[in-house]
Write an enzyme that holds these catalytic residues in place. Sequence first.
Site, PDB file in Angstrom:
ATOM      1  N   GLY A  62       0.827  -1.189   0.000  1.00  8.61           N
ATOM      2  CA  GLY A  62       0.000   0.000   0.000  1.00  8.61           C
ATOM      3  C   GLY A  62       0.861   1.238   0.000  1.00  8.61           C
TER       4      GLY A  62
ATOM      5  CG  MET B 121       1.582   5.196   4.532  1.00 13.48           C
ATOM      6  SD  MET B 121       0.548   5.841   5.857  1.00 13.48           S
ATOM      7  CE  MET B 121      -0.965   4.922   5.608  1.00 13.48           C
ATOM      8  CB  ALA B 122       2.543  -0.977   5.398  1.00 11.15           C
TER       9      ALA B 122
ATOM     10  CB  VAL C 108       0.954  -7.190   3.954  1.00 15.50           C
ATOM     11  CG1 VAL C 108       0.517  -8.259   4.952  1.00 15.50           C
ATOM     12  CG2 VAL C 108       0.440  -5.824   4.377  1.00 15.50           C
TER      13      VAL C 108
ATOM     14  CE  LYS D 174      -0.149  -3.902   7.141  1.00 15.30           C
ATOM     15  NZ  LYS D 174      -1.506  -3.274   7.126  1.00 15.30           N
TER      16      LYS D 174
ATOM     17  CG  ASP E   2      -6.015   4.823   6.174  1.00 16.73           C
ATOM     18  OD1 ASP E   2      -6.715   5.491   5.378  1.00 16.73           O
ATOM     19  OD2 ASP E   2      -5.085   4.090   5.809  1.00 16.73           O
TER      20      ASP E   2
END
Length: 321
Positions: free
Chosen positions: A22, A24-25, A27, A42, A136
């Site tokens: 995504g 910001m991260a 997985v 994550k 979020d």
Amino acid sequence: MSQLEGTLIAGRYEIREHIATGGMASVFKTWDHRVERIVAIKVLRSLDKNDLRAVERFRREARAAAALAHPNAVTIYDFVEEGGQYFLVMEYIQGPTLKQLITQRRRLQVREAFEIACQVCSVLQVAHARGFIHRDIKPQNIMLTWNGITPLSQDLSSGLWVKLTDFGIVRVAEDAGLTNSGIVLGTADYLSPEQARGETLTASSDLYSLGVVLFEMLAGRPPFVGPTAVSIAMQHASTNPPLLRQFNPSLPISVERVVMRALEKEPGERFHSAIELQQALRACLRELVQQGHPAVASPWQGLASPAGGGGPLFPPQRQYP
């Protein structure tokens, strides 16, 4: 992040397969050798190990998320620091995201949308009571699974189980300077007006974002669209949303009223708590069921046999030892 596949973290977590990336991260599906189970790991992207404030925020948010023991929250198992990277180890959910379901179906039935929202309300009520704001809420952070359990109410028996993920990740990103003026890149569709304006967030901000998710589930699109994240954020900040039935005229007016109240620009005019929104959703659905309204006449279709065919949303899962 693909170079992490095959890596053994903390002597126990073997990273096996990239799942998603995504804003910001990233997985990864991971095998925990110690307890012999599949977990998800994550990794928050771009977290500078020298930014001690951001790292400490990541630790605190990980601990807070782990303490949020709720059946509708993804369980956090561990927090690991290794090789200059920071990992959250969490429950692995075998199932699609709500975004994937919306993409496949375009629109959900009223019963389906309300059940999903009610379960999100359940975990938000607990989180907000502890002073914890998600920040979020979006379909990408709502995981869906199917296990025959009926957590919503006695008059519904869909077997759907909702899991909300990513508590605290946005707060970490803001502290680390990974967001721009309070706008999370890629998720502007779901920003509350106060978040779009860079103002202080409250529990009501989460309820607005959930209202956007409800709108999208029932309309097949979010209330605001635009060429850039900034243009969408500006609409959230100052433009009244279009009426829900503009995009789905078959919906009862009572459904539209509930969703549009959640989308009020002023926090004080929205629902005052997650439990109040949940109660409004249940009351609306109960009234429609009693009336025999065609909007709720169709049975819940289940995730394994989506409307319009196309096969199950659950792909064959790779088996690990």
